[in-house]
Scaffold this active site. Sequence first.
Site, mmCIF file in Angstrom:
data_model
loop_
_atom_site.group_PDB
_atom_site.id
_atom_site.type_symbol
_atom_site.label_atom_id
_atom_site.label_comp_id
_atom_site.label_asym_id
_atom_site.label_seq_id
_atom_site.Cartn_x
_atom_site.Cartn_y
_atom_site.Cartn_z
ATOM 1 N N ASP A 25 -78.013 48.696 23.431
ATOM 2 C CA ASP A 25 -77.911 47.280 23.086
ATOM 3 C C ASP A 25 -76.659 46.703 23.743
ATOM 4 O OD1 ASP A 25 -78.922 45.004 21.928
ATOM 5 O OD2 ASP A 25 -77.870 45.278 20.044
ATOM 6 N N TYR A 30 -74.296 43.022 24.763
ATOM 7 C CA TYR A 30 -73.505 42.034 24.006
ATOM 8 C C TYR A 30 -73.242 40.917 24.998
ATOM 9 C CZ TYR A 30 -69.396 40.896 20.939
ATOM 10 O OH TYR A 30 -68.477 40.337 20.093
ATOM 11 N N HIS A 64 -72.123 33.929 21.868
ATOM 12 C CA HIS A 64 -72.125 34.849 20.719
ATOM 13 C C HIS A 64 -70.811 35.622 20.649
ATOM 14 C CE1 HIS A 64 -73.370 37.886 17.840
ATOM 15 N NE2 HIS A 64 -73.195 38.831 18.731
ATOM 16 N N ARG A 71 -60.555 36.995 15.452
ATOM 17 C CA ARG A 71 -59.203 36.990 16.042
ATOM 18 C C ARG A 71 -58.712 35.589 16.404
ATOM 19 N NH1 ARG A 71 -62.076 41.117 18.325
ATOM 20 N NH2 ARG A 71 -62.823 39.712 19.931
ATOM 21 N N GLU A 84 -80.334 39.584 14.323
ATOM 22 C CA GLU A 84 -79.784 39.198 15.624
ATOM 23 C C GLU A 84 -80.953 38.863 16.538
ATOM 24 O OE1 GLU A 84 -76.828 41.949 17.196
ATOM 25 O OE2 GLU A 84 -75.309 40.972 15.955
ATOM 26 N N GLU A 95 -82.623 38.534 19.793
ATOM 27 C CA GLU A 95 -82.418 39.132 21.111
ATOM 28 C C GLU A 95 -83.745 39.238 21.850
ATOM 29 O OE1 GLU A 95 -80.205 42.772 21.260
ATOM 30 O OE2 GLU A 95 -78.985 42.306 19.498
ATOM 31 N N ASP A 128 -82.230 42.838 16.130
ATOM 32 C CA ASP A 128 -81.265 43.907 15.864
ATOM 33 C C ASP A 128 -80.675 43.691 14.467
ATOM 34 O OD1 ASP A 128 -79.326 45.898 16.123
ATOM 35 O OD2 ASP A 128 -77.928 44.557 17.135
ATOM 36 N N ARG A 145 -73.597 43.443 8.026
ATOM 37 C CA ARG A 145 -72.253 43.041 8.474
ATOM 38 C C ARG A 145 -71.135 43.672 7.664
ATOM 39 N NH1 ARG A 145 -73.477 41.534 13.455
ATOM 40 N NH2 ARG A 145 -74.933 39.785 13.512
ATOM 41 N N GLN A 171 -70.820 47.194 8.850
ATOM 42 C CA GLN A 171 -70.284 47.161 10.214
ATOM 43 C C GLN A 171 -68.772 46.959 10.213
ATOM 44 O OE1 GLN A 171 -72.285 44.252 12.640
ATOM 45 N NE2 GLN A 171 -71.105 44.685 14.470
ATOM 46 N N TYR A 228 -66.802 50.190 12.037
ATOM 47 C CA TYR A 228 -67.003 50.126 13.485
ATOM 48 C C TYR A 228 -65.776 50.452 14.333
ATOM 49 C CZ TYR A 228 -64.710 45.725 14.831
ATOM 50 O OH TYR A 228 -63.794 44.770 15.130
ATOM 51 N N LYS A 247 -76.325 49.321 12.017
ATOM 52 C CA LYS A 247 -77.381 48.879 12.937
ATOM 53 C C LYS A 247 -78.565 49.845 12.998
ATOM 54 C CE LYS A 247 -74.908 45.614 15.404
ATOM 55 N NZ LYS A 247 -75.373 44.284 15.811
ATOM 56 N N THR A 283 -84.516 48.561 14.140
ATOM 57 C CA THR A 283 -84.511 47.528 15.173
ATOM 58 C C THR A 283 -85.975 47.168 15.418
ATOM 59 O OG1 THR A 283 -82.601 48.611 16.211
ATOM 60 C CG2 THR A 283 -83.786 46.965 17.530
ATOM 61 N N THR A 318 -77.333 39.544 20.925
ATOM 62 C CA THR A 318 -77.650 38.256 20.327
ATOM 63 C C THR A 318 -77.493 37.150 21.355
ATOM 64 O OG1 THR A 318 -76.756 39.085 18.260
ATOM 65 C CG2 THR A 318 -77.054 36.703 18.431
ATOM 66 N N GLU A 333 -72.939 33.984 12.648
ATOM 67 C CA GLU A 333 -72.443 32.830 13.382
ATOM 68 C C GLU A 333 -72.908 31.519 12.754
ATOM 69 O OE1 GLU A 333 -74.065 34.664 17.210
ATOM 70 O OE2 GLU A 333 -72.858 32.982 17.920
#
Lengths: 417, 417
Positions: free
Chosen positions: A128, A130, A135, A144, A201, A203, A235, A239, A242, A246, A255, A259, A352, A366
């Site tokens: 997968d 990114y 996204h 951040r 997600e 995708e 996907d 959260r 995760q 992660y 995850k 899927t 995503t 999001e």
Amino acid sequence: MLASLVPIAPDSPFPLENLPLGVFRRSSGAITVGTALGDQAVDLAELARRGAFVADGRLAETLLAGAQAGALNPLMAAGGEVRRTLRQRLQRLFSTELRDQAGVLAATLEPLAGVELMLPAVIGDYTDFYSSKHHAFNVGSMMRGPEQALQPNWVELPVGYHGRAGTVVVSGTPIRRPRGQTMKDGDARPTFGPSRRLDIELETGCFIAGETRLGETVPMAGARERIFGYALLNDWSARDIQKWEYVPLGPFLAKNFATSVSGWVVTPEALAPFEVPGEPQQPEPLEYLREPGPRGYDVTLELWLKPAGASEAVRIIESNMRHLYWSPRQQLVHHASNGCRLRSGDLLGSGTISGPEKSSRGCLLELTWGGREPVTLPDGSTRTFLEDGDEVILTGFTKGPDYRIGFGECRGTILPA
Amino acid sequence: MLASLVPIAPDSPFPLENLPLGVFRRSSGAITVGTALGDQAVDLAELARRGAFVADGRLAETLLAGAQAGALNPLMAAGGEVRRTLRQRLQRLFSTELRDQAGVLAATLEPLAGVELMLPAVIGDYTDFYSSKHHAFNVGSMMRGPEQALQPNWVELPVGYHGRAGTVVVSGTPIRRPRGQTMKDGDARPTFGPSRRLDIELETGCFIAGETRLGETVPMAGARERIFGYALLNDWSARDIQKWEYVPLGPFLAKNFATSVSGWVVTPEALAPFEVPGEPQQPEPLEYLREPGPRGYDVTLELWLKPAGASEAVRIIESNMRHLYWSPRQQLVHHASNGCRLRSGDLLGSGTISGPEKSSRGCLLELTWGGREPVTLPDGSTRTFLEDGDEVILTGFTKGPDYRIGFGECRGTILPA
């Protein structure tokens, strides 16, 4: 729209211009490889048995091998020329050649409503990516702040990771809410229990055609021939699991519980008229990743939610494949750039796909900005993340001058933990 | 040592107490499943054809299915009882029952030197963990200093990620140095080229027995029965590629170009006399991860390096399976705790197994402390990371009162990029 012996409604997702490929169980119980035409499923192995591909080299035996395996892998391994021959032959067969062949038509066609789509391929490895900048920027901003939203490597390479091949399931498979470890703010220790932030997600996935040897790479010039086709992909993501697990090795149990992919795989040939330049890439990628031609497809992607207990689904996300920053070819070339072996049937998820508008944010994380801006549904209720009983439906389509290319759908309903 | 009809040297890694399982090509070209006894390979499918397992239920057909598939998967799927029946029967056959069966022995035995070991299983999914505290602490110290070496989640769950099943290769397969993107200190942009920090990781792997359904979990009480056996594993790693690519989704091209495993799989039954408590776990794990019995195996693991051009290999690392913090059962239970489906033949890597001594650091990154403390070889040359032509050999063994259990070896030679 190409004239067809099988009636095609004006808004059908499956005209002769599409001819998506898949694996399905017929009402007789037989498993076969086939395509969709109007509201009919076409049994390609049965067509082969009746001699429709007798002038097409190894095509007939490839289709029969696919039916035997219950997978498109033999067709994927046969390469692009065989796939294009199949397309051209089907367009001739169903525009004119089968005009007086009522027996053949009766044996090979069956209403789509009566067949059960299955996983299109034996997936050796699932990766997968990114690759939507919107996204990555949105998720990074939440974590951040907008100044450091994108990691420095993001604009230099298609960031990706390995997912779990054994839990890729076909559209319609119910999804059990996962349990797992989560760490609540202020707690000293994590707790184990059902995920409270279960997300989708939006995708697409592409299936690999042909095999590379260990140590072999794929130059950009050869990348298009290694893509068999495109499917819708959800996907599913927990959260809260995760967030805790992660660092530093990436998403794992958040995850790999499931899927979902659509049963139909839309070919590059069907999508060729809908190529668009794609998102501008700045800085220019390193030489091995430079793709001279168009990088995007103008394919609308929608995510519909049918809340538990509701009678109708509501569209909550509308995005587009054109919003991918790194193209599927760039993903593939990067993937093989270290000599990593690729096999027919391997699946590459796009990541995503979010666009610039709020309505085009491709996941609930999001869309609700981390759960702080709930989505209001038509009945007045709200959603931040998925609830038990919610059904999620992904669709994808593009429009030609007088026809439509559809991806079918990718759906799944949440079962309680 | 159990008395054997086949001569067993006192220091043989393969006495009747061991009976590792594997897949090999006989000098005749036939592919079969088998075991090792002294310096002989034993063709178990041929033994089955000759009626040796006629009183053992479905064992014979399971072995024949394995030979047909060229994989141990049918035996893995058959469960622990079948594996234990096989072990008991082989111990009886080769201690007494085949005493006067010269014809059977001649047909089923062949010198180990004449057979070619193959990948033991069709690996549906490969997961790699990060379960040695010494390793995680050393790597974290290099990156973030000793105070923040371990991430908060590390002591709460076995951190892991998905690797690439399609590039797991058997011992002896040459390893092509990968190319990839790396970012040099002070540079504005990354460059693409051969990895300059190619490393090994000394690990063991365990193969899964039996399948779980999507959504099914494995309680700790059932975990031992889901482990078929253990192999040596070398998780080749390109540290410079890894450093640039791994944030935020984990290692990808830095690892997936190749993972080597030994051809022989040593069973839990052979290792049972060598169980030890394992590393103390503080804090006590959450309830689902608590393992009441012993968590470790006292198995010495060695890494030997045969530098390019040298005539002999030199041991540069000596570690032990007992240094794992999270046991293979804890890894497995955690892996399935979200309902992730496991299949027979799935491979779980332990992660680099480092001990407390410098000589027991299980990878060159740790052993040379990021390349700053090169290893000096007997000829006076030094190594920080691997050079083209270097051969790496992993071995593993444990010792009973008068016998030795060996894992064979896991070797690979570096080819230029």
